[in-house]
Design an enzyme around this catalytic site. Sequence first.
Site, PDB file in Angstrom:
ATOM      1  N   ASN A 273       0.789  -1.230   0.000  1.00 14.69           N
ATOM      2  CA  ASN A 273       0.000   0.000   0.000  1.00 14.69           C
ATOM      3  C   ASN A 273       0.825   1.286   0.000  1.00 14.69           C
ATOM      4  O   ASN A 273       0.311   2.345  -0.311  1.00 14.69           O
ATOM      5  CB  ASN A 273      -0.952  -0.001   1.204  1.00 14.69           C
ATOM      6  CG  ASN A 273      -0.233  -0.289   2.500  1.00 14.69           C
ATOM      7  OD1 ASN A 273       0.638  -1.162   2.568  1.00 14.69           O
ATOM      8  ND2 ASN A 273      -0.556   0.436   3.536  1.00 14.69           N
TER       9      ASN A 273
ATOM     10  N   GLN B 131      -5.329  -3.363  -2.184  1.00 12.96           N
ATOM     11  CA  GLN B 131      -4.779  -2.379  -3.123  1.00 12.96           C
ATOM     12  C   GLN B 131      -4.743  -2.903  -4.558  1.00 12.96           C
ATOM     13  O   GLN B 131      -4.550  -2.135  -5.495  1.00 12.96           O
ATOM     14  CB  GLN B 131      -3.366  -1.953  -2.705  1.00 12.96           C
ATOM     15  CG  GLN B 131      -3.287  -1.219  -1.369  1.00 12.96           C
ATOM     16  CD  GLN B 131      -3.966   0.148  -1.389  1.00 12.96           C
ATOM     17  OE1 GLN B 131      -4.290   0.701  -2.440  1.00 12.96           O
ATOM     18  NE2 GLN B 131      -4.195   0.709  -0.215  1.00 12.96           N
TER      19      GLN B 131
ATOM     20  N   HIS C  29     -14.120   0.528  -0.591  1.00 11.95           N
ATOM     21  CA  HIS C  29     -13.889   1.971  -0.741  1.00 11.95           C
ATOM     22  C   HIS C  29     -12.591   2.323  -1.463  1.00 11.95           C
ATOM     23  O   HIS C  29     -12.289   3.486  -1.676  1.00 11.95           O
ATOM     24  CB  HIS C  29     -13.971   2.679   0.618  1.00 11.95           C
ATOM     25  CG  HIS C  29     -12.790   2.482   1.498  1.00 11.95           C
ATOM     26  ND1 HIS C  29     -11.905   3.496   1.796  1.00 11.95           N
ATOM     27  CD2 HIS C  29     -12.339   1.390   2.140  1.00 11.95           C
ATOM     28  CE1 HIS C  29     -10.975   3.021   2.606  1.00 11.95           C
ATOM     29  NE2 HIS C  29     -11.214   1.755   2.830  1.00 11.95           N
TER      30      HIS C  29
ATOM     31  N   CYS D 145      -3.145   5.162   7.296  1.00 15.64           N
ATOM     32  CA  CYS D 145      -3.576   4.320   8.403  1.00 15.64           C
ATOM     33  C   CYS D 145      -2.652   4.423   9.607  1.00 15.64           C
ATOM     34  O   CYS D 145      -2.991   4.029  10.696  1.00 15.64           O
ATOM     35  CB  CYS D 145      -3.615   2.853   7.982  1.00 15.64           C
ATOM     36  SG  CYS D 145      -4.909   2.520   6.813  1.00 15.64           S
TER      37      CYS D 145
END
Lengths: 376, 393
Positions: free
Chosen positions: A150, A180, A202, A323
Amino acid sequence: MEAYLDNSATTQLCEEAIAEMTDMLKNNFGNPSSLHKVGTKAHLSLQSAREAVAKKLGCEAKEVYFTSGGTQSNNIAVLGAVNALSRRGKKIVTTAIEHPSVEECMKALEKRGFEVVRLMPENDGKISVEALKNAIDKNTILVSVMAVNNEIGSIQPVNMIKPIIQKAGSPALVHTDCVQAFGKIPVSPSKLGADIISISSHKIHGPKGAGALYVRKGIRLLPEVYGGGQENAVRSGTEPMPAIIGFSAAVNALPDIKAEFEQVKHIRDYFLDKIKKEEAITVNSPEDALPYIINISVEGLRSEPMLNLLSDMGIYVSSGSACAKGHKSKVLESLGFEDDRIDSALRISLSRFTTKQEMDYLFEGIKKCQAQIRKK
Amino acid sequence: MKEIILIKNGELALKGLNRSSFEDKLVKNIRRRLKSIGDFDYKKSQSTIMIEPKNEDTDLDEVVEAISKIFGIACFSRAAAIKKDMQEIMPATVEYLKDELSLASTFKVNAKRSDKTFELKSPQICEELGGYILDHFPNLSVDVHNPEIIVTVEIRDNYAYIRGGQIKGAGGMPVGTGGRAAVLISGGIDSPVASYMMAKRGIELTAIHFASPPYTSERAELKVVQLLQQVSKYSGRMSMLVVPFTQIQEQIKDNCPEELFTLIMRRAMMRTANIIAQKQNCAALITGESVGQVASQTISALACTDAVAQMPVFRPLIGMDKDEIVAISRKIETFDISIQPYEDCCTVFTPKHPKLKPSIEELEKAEELIPLDSLIEKAIEEVKIIPIFANKE
C-alpha cells in the site's frame, strides 16, 4: 483547481454506487434474514451483489463472504485460518510490510505461541521466491502475503506461493490481502493460487463499510466473530445492505482492467518523466510497481509541511500511509533508505479518474513547496 | 421524590469577609456550567449552596458529573427534599437510600435541625429514624464511631433534606477569584495540565497558541481546540488566540545560529505572549515547563526566556516528573488528545545540538539579526480568536 491524489487511502464514490445505494436506502430497507417479502427483497439484492463480486473474482458466489471492509477481511482470514489449522502446525509465514490489520493479528498469534516468520523485501520492494522457499515447511499452516504493497506499490509474487507449498508437502493455506490490487490487476483465486483473498469496497469507488472475503470452497475458517450466523457464520451480524449494494455497483462499474491499467500507467510515466529532471526528487517506488502508487521523496523537505502546503493548494496526497499517522514507514525502512529520505516520503495514488492536468498541478505544487518550505 | 444538590464549600469558608463575593462567583460559575442541562433554583445559606431543579425530569447524573469538575467545591451530595413530617421522612429515607443501605453493614443517623419549631429534637429524630431503618434492613447495625454510611437529615425552613454519602468535589478556588492569566499551549501533554492546575487556584484562563502552517497542520490546531474544550470543563469558557508564527520561525531559521534556534524562538513566543496578555488584561503567563525535561528547560534556558517576560511566569509543573504529569493528564482526560501525532510549533526546526548554557547577551546579539519587533507586531495583528466552551456549555 483540486487534485485528489490519495486514492490508496480512499476513493470518491462512483455515480453508479451513489444511485444504487440511494435506491436501496429509500426503497429496500429489509433484513435479508427475514422471511417475509420485505426481507426477501433485500435477500435477493444481497444475492445479486454476491454474484457480481464472484464474477469479478472468477469464483462461485458461495465462495464470497461480505465483511465490513479490508481490516475485517484480513482478521477473519488470518485468525480464522490459523484457528482451523492450529493442530497441523505452529508456523506462519508472512512479510514485514503487511498492513496493520494483518500484522497486528500476527502479533496476537505470537502471544498465543505461534511462530511467525516475517520476510523482508529485497531492494526492489519484493519478497524473493528464494526466501519463500526457505521459510515454508511442513509445519507451516498459513502463508499471508499482500498482492500489492500500500505504500510503494510493489507487486508481490503471490502466484509462486502455492507451488512452493505443494513441493514442501505443507498443509498451509494461502491468504493474500488484495485491498490495493483488486480492480487494478487481475485478482482471481486461480491466477494467484490463493485460498483466501481480502478485498475492500472503498478503494474502488465504492462506499466505506463493506469488503469481501473469498474463501475457496471446502475450506472452513474458525473466525472469532460470534452471532446470528450470517455469511455462513464467517461474519455474523446483519448485513450492511446499502454498503454492500454500493460495493457491488462499484464492482460492476469497473472498466476493462487492461485498458485502465495502460491509461493509468501512461499518466504515471508522464509524471515520472517530468520529475526525472529534478535532482532533488527521488522515486521510492520500484520501476515495476503498480502504476497507481507513486512514492517519492523531496530532498530536505519533511512530508508533513509538504502535505500541509499542498493541501492548501487543493492537492491531496499522503505521507507514508494514512492508516499509521505519525509512524515511520516500515516499508521504506525495510528497503534500506536513510531516515532523511523516509522522513520526506510522499505517497501519490492515482485512480482511473486521474488526469494529466492534475499531475501537472501536483508538479507545480511540489515546485512551490521547494521554493517556500525551509529545509530541516 | 424531589432531588436536589447540596454543596458544602471547603476552603471558601475560611476566607472571612471575602466569603460572600467568593460564593457569588462560585454560584455564577455553577449557573453557567449547568445552563445547558436544565433550569435550576439556587439558594445560599450557612456555607451551603442548594441547587434545585425546576423540572423533575432533569438528569441529576449529568449535574453531578458537571459539578464534580467545578473548582471551589470541596464536597457535595445529592439529597431528597421531603415534607417536614416524620411519617413521611422515615419511609422516604428507606426508599431514597435503599441501594446504599442494603449493601452496607453499619450506619448512623445524623440529624440537624435549623427549624427549631420542628416537632422532634435532633437526638429524637436520630432515634426514631435509626430504629425505622433497622427494622427495614436486617443487614445493618448501628455504629456511631465508624459507620460505613452516615444518613444525614437536615430540617430546614421548607423541607427536610435526606442524604447518604458525600461526593468529592474538584477542590481549589472558584475560577475568576484569582484573576486572569494567559497560558501558552502547544498541544503536548504538559500545557493542558498546567492550565488545569492554575485554574484550580481560581485563575481564569486565556490561551495562546502558536501555529506555523504549513509546518504545522490544521489538525494540530483542531487538536488544541479539543484539548482546551476538555480543560474548560474545569476552568470554564476561555478564548484561544492563535498566533501565526511561521514567518518568525523562518526568519530565525534563515538568519540566526542554529544552536540558539529553540531559545530565540521561545523568547519570541514569550515576548509575543507578553504583549497579547497585557492586551487581554492578564496579570501573568503560564507554561507547562519542568526543569530539565528538554534542552530549552534547563535553569539557564528558563532564565533566558524569563528575561523577556514583563509579568510573572507561572510554571506549576516545574518540579514534577513526566509520569506525574501524565497521571494528571489522564485524570483530566487530556492525555489521549495530547498524544495525537501532529507536528507542533516547538518541534518545527530543532537544532541538532542546542546550547545548554546560553547567555542572555549572545541571544540578544543573535536576535539583532532579525527585525523581531516588527515581525511580532505583524503576527499580533493577524491573531485569530477562537471561543472555547466546555462541550455542553
